[in-house]
Design a protein around this motif. Sequence first.
Motif, PDB file in Angstrom:
ATOM      1  N   ALA A  88       0.816  -1.214   0.000  1.00 16.98           N
ATOM      2  CA  ALA A  88       0.000   0.000   0.000  1.00 16.98           C
ATOM      3  C   ALA A  88       0.847   1.259   0.000  1.00 16.98           C
ATOM      4  N   SER A  89       1.961   1.257   0.723  1.00  8.16           N
ATOM      5  CA  SER A  89       2.732   2.490   0.903  1.00  8.16           C
ATOM      6  C   SER A  89       3.420   2.945  -0.373  1.00  8.16           C
ATOM      7  N   ALA A  90       3.893   2.020  -1.193  1.00 11.51           N
ATOM      8  CA  ALA A  90       4.606   2.423  -2.419  1.00 11.51           C
ATOM      9  C   ALA A  90       3.691   3.201  -3.362  1.00 11.51           C
ATOM     10  N   PRO A  91       2.538   2.646  -3.769  1.00 11.73           N
ATOM     11  CA  PRO A  91       1.660   3.431  -4.650  1.00 11.73           C
ATOM     12  C   PRO A  91       1.040   4.633  -3.952  1.00 11.73           C
ATOM     13  N   ALA A  92       0.819   4.547  -2.639  1.00 17.21           N
ATOM     14  CA  ALA A  92       0.253   5.694  -1.916  1.00 17.21           C
ATOM     15  C   ALA A  92       1.195   6.884  -1.993  1.00 17.21           C
ATOM     16  N   GLY A  93       2.473   6.627  -1.775  1.00 16.82           N
ATOM     17  CA  GLY A  93       3.443   7.704  -1.832  1.00 16.82           C
ATOM     18  C   GLY A  93       3.590   8.287  -3.219  1.00 16.82           C
ATOM     19  N   ARG A  94       3.564   7.423  -4.231  1.00 25.23           N
ATOM     20  CA  ARG A  94       3.662   7.930  -5.606  1.00 25.23           C
ATOM     21  C   ARG A  94       2.461   8.798  -5.934  1.00 25.23           C
ATOM     22  N   ALA A  95       1.272   8.346  -5.570  1.00 20.84           N
ATOM     23  CA  ALA A  95       0.059   9.102  -5.886  1.00 20.84           C
ATOM     24  C   ALA A  95       0.025  10.437  -5.153  1.00 20.84           C
ATOM     25  N   TYR A  96       0.330  10.409  -3.856  1.00 25.80           N
ATOM     26  CA  TYR A  96       0.245  11.631  -3.055  1.00 25.80           C
ATOM     27  C   TYR A  96       1.316  12.637  -3.477  1.00 25.80           C
ATOM     28  N   ALA A  97       2.546  12.164  -3.644  1.00 28.19           N
ATOM     29  CA  ALA A  97       3.636  13.078  -4.006  1.00 28.19           C
ATOM     30  C   ALA A  97       3.467  13.614  -5.418  1.00 28.19           C
ATOM     31  N   LEU A  98       3.100  12.746  -6.355  1.00 30.77           N
ATOM     32  CA  LEU A  98       2.941  13.204  -7.740  1.00 30.77           C
ATOM     33  C   LEU A  98       1.836  14.241  -7.841  1.00 30.77           C
ATOM     34  N   THR A  99       0.732  14.018  -7.158  1.00 27.87           N
ATOM     35  CA  THR A  99      -0.344  15.010  -7.179  1.00 27.87           C
ATOM     36  C   THR A  99       0.151  16.346  -6.641  1.00 27.87           C
ATOM     37  N   GLY A 100       0.922  16.310  -5.576  1.00 29.11           N
ATOM     38  CA  GLY A 100       1.457  17.540  -5.011  1.00 29.11           C
ATOM     39  C   GLY A 100       2.392  18.255  -5.969  1.00 29.11           C
ATOM     40  N   LEU A 101       3.218  17.504  -6.672  1.00 32.74           N
ATOM     41  CA  LEU A 101       4.145  18.110  -7.626  1.00 32.74           C
ATOM     42  C   LEU A 101       3.389  18.724  -8.806  1.00 32.74           C
ATOM     43  N   LEU A 102       2.358  18.043  -9.276  1.00 33.37           N
ATOM     44  CA  LEU A 102       1.594  18.555 -10.410  1.00 33.37           C
ATOM     45  C   LEU A 102       0.857  19.839 -10.065  1.00 33.37           C
ATOM     46  N   ARG A 103       0.256  19.869  -8.891  1.00 31.82           N
ATOM     47  CA  ARG A 103      -0.506  21.061  -8.521  1.00 31.82           C
ATOM     48  C   ARG A 103       0.412  22.261  -8.258  1.00 31.82           C
ATOM     49  N   ALA A 104       1.690  21.995  -8.003  1.00 29.89           N
ATOM     50  CA  ALA A 104       2.642  23.070  -7.725  1.00 29.89           C
ATOM     51  C   ALA A 104       3.420  23.499  -8.970  1.00 29.89           C
ATOM     52  N   LEU A 105       2.985  23.076 -10.149  1.00 29.00           N
ATOM     53  CA  LEU A 105       3.725  23.383 -11.368  1.00 29.00           C
ATOM     54  C   LEU A 105       4.018  24.880 -11.539  1.00 29.00           C
ATOM     55  N   PRO A 106       3.053  25.783 -11.343  1.00 24.89           N
ATOM     56  CA  PRO A 106       3.364  27.211 -11.524  1.00 24.89           C
ATOM     57  C   PRO A 106       4.496  27.693 -10.614  1.00 24.89           C
ATOM     58  N   TRP A 107       4.515  27.200  -9.398  1.00 28.72           N
ATOM     59  CA  TRP A 107       5.568  27.570  -8.455  1.00 28.72           C
ATOM     60  C   TRP A 107       6.916  27.014  -8.921  1.00 28.72           C
ATOM     61  N   GLN A 108       6.918  25.774  -9.420  1.00 28.03           N
ATOM     62  CA  GLN A 108       8.157  25.179  -9.916  1.00 28.03           C
ATOM     63  C   GLN A 108       8.677  25.942 -11.132  1.00 28.03           C
ATOM     64  N   VAL A 109       7.767  26.309 -12.036  1.00 23.80           N
ATOM     65  CA  VAL A 109       8.173  27.058 -13.233  1.00 23.80           C
ATOM     66  C   VAL A 109       8.807  28.395 -12.837  1.00 23.80           C
ATOM     67  N   ALA A 110       8.224  29.053 -11.841  1.00 24.12           N
ATOM     68  CA  ALA A 110       8.776  30.336 -11.392  1.00 24.12           C
ATOM     69  C   ALA A 110      10.190  30.165 -10.858  1.00 24.12           C
ATOM     70  N   ARG A 111      10.483  28.993 -10.298  1.00 17.85           N
ATOM     71  CA  ARG A 111      11.830  28.712  -9.774  1.00 17.85           C
ATOM     72  C   ARG A 111      12.729  28.068 -10.824  1.00 17.85           C
ATOM     73  N   ARG A 112      12.164  27.850 -12.026  1.00 17.17           N
ATOM     74  CA  ARG A 112      12.898  27.177 -13.105  1.00 17.17           C
ATOM     75  C   ARG A 112      13.360  25.783 -12.672  1.00 17.17           C
ATOM     76  N   LYS A 113      12.443  25.085 -12.030  1.00 25.34           N
ATOM     77  CA  LYS A 113      12.673  23.717 -11.613  1.00 25.34           C
ATOM     78  C   LYS A 113      11.674  22.835 -12.332  1.00 25.34           C
ATOM     79  N   CYS A 114      12.136  21.732 -12.912  1.00 24.40           N
ATOM     80  CA  CYS A 114      11.263  20.867 -13.705  1.00 24.40           C
ATOM     81  C   CYS A 114      11.199  19.469 -13.094  1.00 24.40           C
TER      82      CYS A 114
END
Length: 277
Positions: A151-177
Amino acid sequence: MSQSEENYISCGEALREADRDRWLAALFAPDAARPHLFALYAFNAEVARISDHVSQPILGEMRLQWWIDALNGERAGEASANPTAAALLATIAHFDLPRQKLLDLLEARRFDFYDEPAPDQAFLDKYCEDTCSVLFALASRILGGDGAQKASAPAGRAYALTGLLRALPWQVARRKCFLPLDVLARHGLTPVDLFAHAKTGEVKAVLAEMCALARKDLAEAKQAVRALPKPEREAFRLLALPELYLRQMEREDFDPFDAPVEVSPWRRQWALWRNRF
């Protein structure tokens, strides 16, 4: 009140400010486990925010090294004076948590300090597992389980990936991909296109593909969680939240370069309360 109790209270207060979702989720845990979850999550919150507070990678590296030394028992005096470190080390000892998992988390966080993009999907999956799946696994052990790897492996991928996707504008502003280069290339994109706010249609196609991956992992994790003993399921209460963000990013009128995707606090709290696994 003992110094140990004060340390755990300090972790709870720090967590409430830095990561309210994990703080709220921990409130549903049994009283005996809650302070230890506070310690684990407060450590994660502090480490995750290092890149926000340093102007040069070397300064981030120095902070990571302090934590590495503390986990390896090389800064006993300094660690005992740091409420988060002291509480974390006490939690590790109490539950015999594997220190190497936390050292792997620290190692993965080095990626946050540098401008290099995620090279491929495999790299991003491992980053999500090392920085987020480990938290689900260790929380599971604190709640009396065995780490619930299924359970923990896919849970972490799902939770972290969602967080990274929703933060895309902030990452772009920092020039981080964080979007993997191989996925970008399939859609005719490079990090430069992201930083220039170019090719919005192609960027939305990439996000759609990544959201689908997050949904797949989320479904896998939830199925595995339902098979766990009830006390251990509390480690996965946070899985109520990714759906709220994914739903917004999948809307036809979604602008990937607008402000980071947000969900009101009351909706997040309601989702956590309603999560019946």
